[in-house]
Design a protein around this motif. Structure first.
Motif, mmCIF file in Angstrom:
data_model
loop_
_atom_site.group_PDB
_atom_site.id
_atom_site.type_symbol
_atom_site.label_atom_id
_atom_site.label_comp_id
_atom_site.label_asym_id
_atom_site.label_seq_id
_atom_site.Cartn_x
_atom_site.Cartn_y
_atom_site.Cartn_z
ATOM 1 N N VAL A 217 0.828 -1.208 0.000
ATOM 2 C CA VAL A 217 0.000 0.000 0.000
ATOM 3 C C VAL A 217 0.858 1.252 0.000
ATOM 4 O O VAL A 217 0.484 2.271 -0.599
ATOM 5 N N MET A 218 2.021 1.184 0.627
ATOM 6 C CA MET A 218 2.816 2.379 0.879
ATOM 7 C C MET A 218 3.809 2.714 -0.226
ATOM 8 O O MET A 218 4.444 3.757 -0.172
ATOM 9 N N ARG A 219 3.977 1.834 -1.221
ATOM 10 C CA ARG A 219 5.035 2.065 -2.204
ATOM 11 C C ARG A 219 4.748 3.301 -3.051
ATOM 12 O O ARG A 219 3.588 3.682 -3.251
ATOM 13 N N PRO A 220 5.831 3.972 -3.584
ATOM 14 C CA PRO A 220 5.639 5.121 -4.469
ATOM 15 C C PRO A 220 4.802 4.745 -5.686
ATOM 16 O O PRO A 220 4.910 3.651 -6.225
ATOM 17 N N GLY A 221 3.986 5.680 -6.128
ATOM 18 C CA GLY A 221 3.024 5.405 -7.186
ATOM 19 C C GLY A 221 1.643 5.258 -6.601
ATOM 20 O O GLY A 221 0.670 5.758 -7.163
ATOM 21 N N ARG A 222 1.578 4.553 -5.471
ATOM 22 C CA ARG A 222 0.311 4.494 -4.734
ATOM 23 C C ARG A 222 0.255 5.600 -3.685
ATOM 24 O O ARG A 222 -0.783 6.206 -3.481
ATOM 25 N N VAL B 228 3.464 11.200 -1.433
ATOM 26 C CA VAL B 228 3.935 12.130 -0.404
ATOM 27 C C VAL B 228 3.408 11.677 0.953
ATOM 28 O O VAL B 228 2.203 11.443 1.106
ATOM 29 N N HIS B 229 4.300 11.537 1.931
ATOM 30 C CA HIS B 229 3.935 11.178 3.298
ATOM 31 C C HIS B 229 4.073 12.422 4.178
ATOM 32 O O HIS B 229 5.148 13.042 4.219
ATOM 33 N N ILE B 230 3.022 12.773 4.891
ATOM 34 C CA ILE B 230 3.045 13.940 5.777
ATOM 35 C C ILE B 230 2.639 13.483 7.175
ATOM 36 O O ILE B 230 1.533 12.970 7.378
ATOM 37 N N HIS B 231 3.552 13.685 8.137
ATOM 38 C CA HIS B 231 3.298 13.268 9.511
ATOM 39 C C HIS B 231 2.663 14.410 10.300
ATOM 40 O O HIS B 231 3.132 15.560 10.251
ATOM 41 N N PHE B 232 1.615 14.098 11.038
ATOM 42 C CA PHE B 232 0.936 15.068 11.904
ATOM 43 C C PHE B 232 1.136 14.613 13.347
ATOM 44 O O PHE B 232 0.385 13.774 13.858
ATOM 45 N N PRO B 233 2.153 15.139 14.027
ATOM 46 C CA PRO B 233 2.446 14.692 15.393
ATOM 47 C C PRO B 233 1.576 15.393 16.423
ATOM 48 O O PRO B 233 0.818 16.325 16.102
#
Length: 493
Positions: free
Chosen positions: A332-337, A340-345
Motif C-alpha cells: 500500500v505504501m510504495r511510491p506510485g500508490r 507524499v507522506h506527511i506526519h501530523f504529530p
C-alpha cells in the motif's frame, strides 16, 4: 349609411368578444386553447430529437449534460415553465429556479424555437436531457446553438464557482450526492511546521502546472498524499485546506457503503477531473481486512490506488489518512500508490506557540517557560485538545494557559504512573513464577505500590520546586507567616 351600420355592428360584436377574452385570460381556458393550437401546429412540422445522457457507456459523467443543466437553469423563461423548483442560494436573500424533471422548458436561438425535457430511463434509471428541434432549424443553427450553450455555461461556472463535497450513497441509481463545501480552513490557517507547509504548497503548485510533464513521462496526471498521525492533529483540516488551495471538489469515499471491488471502481469512474478524492482511516479498514472479510479486498483497493481504472481521468489528487502506518502492508505504501507522506504529530512547544497566537492572540507570556518545561519533560496533547481549551477560555489568556499547563501535567503524571505499573508488573511476574498463587497477591500489592508512588512523586516534585525558589524571609508574626504560606501555595498551584 350601410357602411356606418356595418361598423356599428362590428363594434357591437367586438365588445362581447373582448369581455370573453378578458374572462378567459383570468382562467386556464386560454392557456389550454393556446396549448391545443400549438399542438395542432406541431403536427405540420417535422422534428428531430437528441438525447444527452447524464453518464456515458463507461458510466463516466457526461460533461455536456452538466453544462446543459447550468444553461437551462439560467434561462429567464424557466419561470414560465409548467413546473419549476425553487431553492435558496448561498446567501439568505438568494432564490433561484431549477428545471424540474419530466417537464419541458422552451428556448429560442436565432429565431429557432427548441424545447428541452429531462427524462429518466425506465431501464437503467439514468437521466437524460432530450432536445426537440425542427428539422429545418437543425440544419441552420444546431452547431451554433450548442456552442452558445457551452459558452454561457462556462461563464456561469466561473461566476458561481464554489467547491462541492460529494458523498457516496448506497443507492443503486444515484452514487454521489453533493453539498456546498464550506470548510473555512486554508493553508495559512493550518498550524504545522512552516518549512513543511511551504514544501507542500510548492508541491501542489508544481502539480497544477505539470500536465505536459506527466504526459511526456507516460504517467497519469495525478498525485497521492498520505496524512498520518494521532486523532486530533489536524489531518481533516489539512484536507480542507488542500481543496481550498487547489479549488477542487472533494469526493469523500465511505468504504462501509462500497459493495465490492467493482463498485469501488465505478465510484472512481464517476468522479470528475479537478477533484480531491479522500479515503479516511485507511489503516483501520486494512486492519479489518486482515481480521475478517470486508466488502473491498486488498487487491481491489490497490487497483483503486494505481490500477488501470485510476488512469481513466486526470488532474486528480488522492488523499488517504491514517492514525499510524507502522503496521500497514508495504504494498500500500510504495511510491506510485502513495507519493507524499506527511506526519501530523502531537503538539510540541513550537506548535503550542502558534496555537496561542492563533486562538488567543498571544505571542509571548510569562507562563510560556513553564509550558516549555512540561513539554520537555514528556507532556503532550493533540492540537485539537489544546485548541478546545483555548477556545473555552479565550476571554482570559492567562486562565487558558494555566488550564493547558494543568492538562499537560496530568498527561505527564499518567505516563509516569503507567511506566511504574509496567515495571512493577514485569518484576512481579518474575517473582510469581517462583510459587503458586503469587500473581494474585502481587496484583493487589502493585496497585497499592502505584498509589504510594504517586503520593511520593507529588511530594518530591513539591520539594524540588521549593528548592528552586528563592528563600522566603522569616515572618515577624504568626499572621504574616500564614499570609506568606498561603501566597506560596497559590504560586505553586
Amino acid at each position: 349609411m350601410v357602411r356606418f351600420m356595418g361598423v356599428v355592428y362590428f363594434i357591437l360584436f367586438l365588445i362581447p368578444v373582448f369581455y370573453v377574452l378578458r374572462f378567459l385570460s383570468k382562467t386556464s381556458l386560454l392557456h389550454m386553447l393556446l396549448k391545443s393550437w400549438q399542438s395542432l401546429i406541431d403536427r405540420f412540422h417535422v422534428y428531430q430529437f437528441y438525447k444527452v445522457p447524464q453518464f456515458n457507456h463507461n458510466f463516466q459523467e457526461n460533461q455536456l449534460y452538466r453544462k446543459i443543466s447550468l444553461y437551462l437553469n439560467s434561462l429567464p423563461n424557466i419561470e414560465d415553465s409548467d413546473f419549476t423548483n425553487l431553492f435558496s442560494g448561498s446567501k439568505s436573500n438568494d432564490i433561484f429556479f431549477q428545471h424540474d424533471n419530466n417537464h419541458s422548458v422552451g428556448d429560442t436561438f436565432l429565431s429557432a424555437e427548441v424545447s428541452w425535457t429531462n427524462e429518466k430511463s425506465h431501464v437503467d434509471g439514468i437521466r437524460s436531457y432530450v432536445l426537440r428541434i425542427k428539422k429545418t432549424d437543425k440544419r441552420r443553427v444546431f452547431r451554433q446553438y450548442f456552442q452558445h450553450i457551452l459558452t454561457v455555461s462556462d461563464e456561469i461556472e466561473q461566476r458561481n464557482k464554489e467547491i462541492k463535497l460529494y458523498m457516496n450513497l448506497a443507492t443503486e441509481n444515484e452514487r454521489w450526492r453533493s453539498v456546498p463545501f464550506t470548510h473555512p480552513a486554508t493553508l495559512d490557517s493550518v498550524v504545522m511546521d512552516t518549512e513543511l507547509k511551504n514544501k507542500v504548497r510548492s508541491d501542489l503548485e508544481q502539480f497544477l502546472k505539470s500536465k505536459q510533464y506527466y504526459h511526456r513521462l507516460g504517467h497519469v496526471w495525478k498525485r497521492s498524499f498520505l496524512l498520518y498521525g494521532p486523532s486530533g492533529t489536524g489531518k481533516t483540516s489539512f484536507v480542507a485546506a488542500m481543496a481550498r488551495f487547489l479549488s477542487y471538489d472533494v469526493y469523500d469515499i465511505d468504504m462501509s457503503k462500497v459493495v465490492d471491488d467493482s463498485d469501488l471502481k465505478m465510484l472512481l469512474l464517476q468522479t470528475k477531473s479537478k477533484s480531491l478524492i479522500v479515503v479516511e482511516d485507511l489503516d483501520r479498514y486494512l486492519t479489518e481486512n486482515t481480521t475478517r472479510s470486508t466488502a473491498v479486498s486488498l487487491s481491489g483497493l490497490l487497483n483503486f490506488m494505481d490500477g488501470i481504472v485510476s488512469s481513466c481521468g486526470e488532474e486528480r489528487v488522492l488523499v488517504f489518512t491514517m492514525n499510524g502506518k507502522d503496521h500497514v502492508d508495504g504494498l500500500v505504501m510504495r511510491p506510485g500508490r502513495i507519493d507524499v507522506h506527511i506526519h501530523f504529530p502531537l503538539c510540541d512547544f513550537s506548535a503550542f506557540k502558534s496555537l496561542a497566537n492563533t486562538y488567543l492572540g498571544v505571542k509571548e507570556h510569562k507562563l510560556f517557560p513553564q509550558v516549555e518545561e512540561i513539554f520537555q519533560s514528556g507532556g503532550s496533547l493533540s492540537p485539537a485538545v489544546i485548541g478546545e481549551i483555548m477556545i473555552s477560555n479565550r476571554s482570559s489568556p492567562s486562565r487558558a494557559l494555566k488550564s493547558v499547563i494543568s492538562a499537560l501535567q496530568t498527561d505527564v503524571d499518567n505516563k509516569t504512573t503507567v511506566k511504574v505499573a509496567q515495571a512493577l508488573t514485569s518484576s512481579g511476574s518474575g517473582r510469581s513464577e517462583e510459587g503458586e498463587g503469587g500473581s494474585t497477591v502481587f496484583c493487589r500489592e502493585s496497585v497499592h505500590t502505584v498509589r504510594e508512588f504517586r503520593k511520593l512523586y507529588g511530594l518530591l516534585r513539591l520539594g524540588s520546586r521549593r528548592k528552586e525558589e528563592p528563600p522566603v524571609p522569616l515572618p515577624l508574626d504568626r499572621s504574616s507567616s500564614e499570609k506568606e504560606g498561603s501566597r506560596h501555595e497559590r504560586i505553586i498551584v
